[in-house]
Design an enzyme around this catalytic site. Structure first.
Site, PDB file in Angstrom:
ATOM      1  N   LYS A  12    -113.947 -82.657  47.585  1.00 37.53           N
ATOM      2  CA  LYS A  12    -112.615 -82.167  47.969  1.00 37.53           C
ATOM      3  C   LYS A  12    -111.945 -83.012  49.044  1.00 37.53           C
ATOM      4  O   LYS A  12    -110.726 -83.109  49.092  1.00 37.53           O
ATOM      5  CB  LYS A  12    -112.699 -80.704  48.405  1.00 37.53           C
ATOM      6  CG  LYS A  12    -112.949 -79.775  47.213  1.00 37.53           C
ATOM      7  CD  LYS A  12    -112.543 -78.352  47.518  1.00 37.53           C
ATOM      8  CE  LYS A  12    -112.591 -77.486  46.277  1.00 37.53           C
ATOM      9  NZ  LYS A  12    -113.966 -77.210  45.811  1.00 37.53           N
ATOM     10  N   GLU A  17    -104.476 -73.029  50.491  1.00 36.91           N
ATOM     11  CA  GLU A  17    -105.139 -71.805  50.042  1.00 36.91           C
ATOM     12  C   GLU A  17    -106.626 -72.114  49.932  1.00 36.91           C
ATOM     13  O   GLU A  17    -107.001 -73.260  49.707  1.00 36.91           O
ATOM     14  CB  GLU A  17    -104.595 -71.380  48.673  1.00 36.91           C
ATOM     15  CG  GLU A  17    -105.229 -72.073  47.459  1.00 36.91           C
ATOM     16  CD  GLU A  17    -104.993 -73.593  47.366  1.00 36.91           C
ATOM     17  OE1 GLU A  17    -103.999 -74.070  47.949  1.00 36.91           O
ATOM     18  OE2 GLU A  17    -105.804 -74.279  46.724  1.00 36.91           O
ATOM     19  N   SER A  75    -120.886 -82.805  42.295  1.00 39.63           N
ATOM     20  CA  SER A  75    -119.659 -82.577  43.075  1.00 39.63           C
ATOM     21  C   SER A  75    -119.885 -82.116  44.508  1.00 39.63           C
ATOM     22  O   SER A  75    -119.042 -82.354  45.372  1.00 39.63           O
ATOM     23  CB  SER A  75    -118.752 -81.581  42.347  1.00 39.63           C
ATOM     24  OG  SER A  75    -119.416 -80.362  42.105  1.00 39.63           O
TER      25      SER A  75
HETATM   26  C1  LIG Z   1    -114.329 -76.533  44.687  1.00 35.50           C
HETATM   27  C2  LIG Z   1    -115.522 -77.079  44.046  1.00 35.50           C
HETATM   28  C3  LIG Z   1    -115.619 -77.231  42.647  1.00 35.50           C
HETATM   29  C4  LIG Z   1    -114.566 -76.740  41.683  1.00 35.50           C
HETATM   30  O1  LIG Z   1    -113.314 -77.324  41.820  1.00 35.50           O
HETATM   31  P1  LIG Z   1    -112.777 -78.446  40.822  1.00 35.50           P
HETATM   32  O2  LIG Z   1    -111.361 -78.615  41.204  1.00 35.50           O
HETATM   33  O3  LIG Z   1    -112.950 -77.931  39.425  1.00 35.50           O
HETATM   34  O4  LIG Z   1    -113.596 -79.661  41.042  1.00 35.50           O
HETATM   35  C5  LIG Z   1    -116.749 -77.834  42.104  1.00 35.50           C
HETATM   36  N1  LIG Z   1    -117.760 -78.245  42.896  1.00 35.50           N
HETATM   37  C6  LIG Z   1    -117.717 -78.109  44.245  1.00 35.50           C
HETATM   38  C7  LIG Z   1    -118.873 -78.592  45.046  1.00 35.50           C
HETATM   39  C8  LIG Z   1    -116.603 -77.531  44.865  1.00 35.50           C
HETATM   40  O5  LIG Z   1    -116.573 -77.390  46.206  1.00 35.50           O
END
Ligand SMILES: *Cc1c(COP(=O)(O)O)cnc(C)c1O
Length: 397
Positions: free
Chosen positions: A89, A111, A377
């Site tokens: 993010k 948000e 992610s």
């Molecule tokens: C917020 C988040 C997501 C989901 O958000 P996307 O916009 O679909 O990427 C996925 N993995 C992690 C670690 C997150 O913090």
């Protein structure tokens, strides 16, 4: 087939900017200026320098030998979990804060659901010395106390959203209301590839650093700059968008998106938007969303707060509609199991969101020589309280 955004802000039939009159000026200004700024060499230099020295990029592309053995393919992990603040993010919030400064904005709103985007936004506001207000459902404020504390420590004001179900979609409504009331000095940092055009495209471009790095990393490690599969979890879709961005037009690369099935797709407690959703408008864009026959948004459910969104970005709606992407589903239990497996087999504790993507591995049929990249992610520290509840089920003794 065009998988990129068109001049009108659409991906096929999805996208656009369906916004109240009062936001028209702000969105127009953003639409007219985002590419000019992003393509300016001095913007790129500043972005690249922060990516390197503040975020810690490039994130490694790690060959996972034991996971590869188990699933019979060459599996690589793109380590977004190693970024500052623990997930992808921050790539987007760094980009948007630089843009906000160039647009002359002094006040930032955002948000947040689980608090991850709120923390990433509060972080870049501290970095740039800008005022930060984060809207968060009051139910989420209760559930996510550590992230609320982080945001406050970073100097942000966390404002509770008390309407509706008091969760993410209500926080988003409050943020939109704030922006309508404070259009001049405020920039709204949206946390995923959702919202009115140009947000989905802008966020995808900031996140595209992920696939940009993958190209040269694969070239170096595999002797070719593309994988056979890219796998990612999807809430709104930003980490997936970043991981596939530079491969959208390369049909040698199969895209596998994993959605959260919660307690099961047919249980009424799920966030599997692509099967349960229908076409409609949510938060300013036409996309797939979970709604009743008369258009009321259905409350989604997933054990992972980051996937618990009733819609999906318009880019992904289009990729699914045109069958460019395959969709897999993982239940809460499958995600938990996958999180424990990755921890034990590679020594990496993933975020619960990310674990959904790993749960899809056993549903795939790979050849031994296939090169598979999973976008890791985020890291699992924030989910420890949830993992602790399952520790006994998975413990060795
Ligand atoms: C917020 C988040 C997501 C989901 O958000 P996307 O916009 O679909 O990427 C996925 N993995 C992690 C670690 C997150 O913090």
């Amino acid at each position: 087939m065009n998988y990129h955004v068109d001049e009108r802000g659409f991906y096929g039939e999805f996208g656009g900017a369906f916004i109240p009159e009062m936001l028209h000026g702000n969105i127009e200004k953003l639409r007219n200026q985002y590419l000019l700024h992003m393509e300016d060499p001095s913007f790129k230099d500043e972005f690249d320098a922060l990516m390197k020295d503040y975020v810690g990029r490039p994130s490694p592309l790690y060959f996972a030998p034991r996971l590869s053995d188990k699933y019979g393919a060459k599996i690589y992990l793109k380590r977004e979990d190693l970024n500052h603040t623990g997930a992808h993010k921050i790539n987007n919030t760094i980009g948007q804060i630089l843009l906000a400064k160039r647009l002359g904005k002094t006040r930032i709103i955002a948000e947040t659901g689980a608090g991850q985007h709120g923390v990433a936004t509060a972080t870049v506001c501290a970095l740039m010395g800008l005022r930060c207000i984060v809207y968060m459902g009051s139910v989420d404020i209760q559930r996510q106390a550590p992230n609320v504390a982080r945001m406050r420590m970073l100097g942000a004001e966390v404002r509770p959203a008390e309407s509706g179900s008091k969760t993410l979609k209500d926080a988003t409504n409050e943020a939109i209301r704030d922006w309508i009331n404070n259009p001049v000095e405020t920039h709204y940092i949206i946390g995923s590839v959702v919202g009115p055009h140009p947000y989905p495209d802008m966020v995808a471009r900031f996140q595209s650093v992920i696939s940009e790095e993958m190209k040269w990393q694969l070239q170096h490690q595999e002797g070719r700059d593309y994988p056979d599969y890219i796998m990612a979890c999807v809430g709104g879709g930003s980490n997936a968008a970043g991981a596939i961005y530079h491969y959208l037009d390369d049909d040698r690369v199969q895209i596998v998106l994993t959605e959260a099935a919660g307690k099961g797709i047919d249980t009424g407690e799920s966030a599997a938007t692509s099967v349960l959703g229908s076409k409609g408008i949510i938060h300013g864009s036409k996309t797939l969303l979970m709604q009743t026959d008369d258009g009321q948004i259905i409350e989604p459910y997933s054990i992972s707060a980051g996937l618990d969104y009733p819609g999906i970005g318009p880019m992904h709606a289009h990729l699914i509609h045109t069958k460019r992407a395959i969709v897999q589903y993982a239940t809460d239990d499958e995600a938990i199991k996958a999180a424990f497996e990755l921890s034990r087999i590679e020594g990496i504790i993933p975020a619960l969101e990310t674990a959904h993507s790993f749960a899809s591995l056993e549903k795939m049929k790979f050849n031994k020589e296939d090169v598979v990249v999973i976008n890791l992610s985020g890291r699992g520290d924030k989910d420890l309280a949830t993992y602790i509840e399952y520790l006994n089920d998975f413990s060795q003794s």
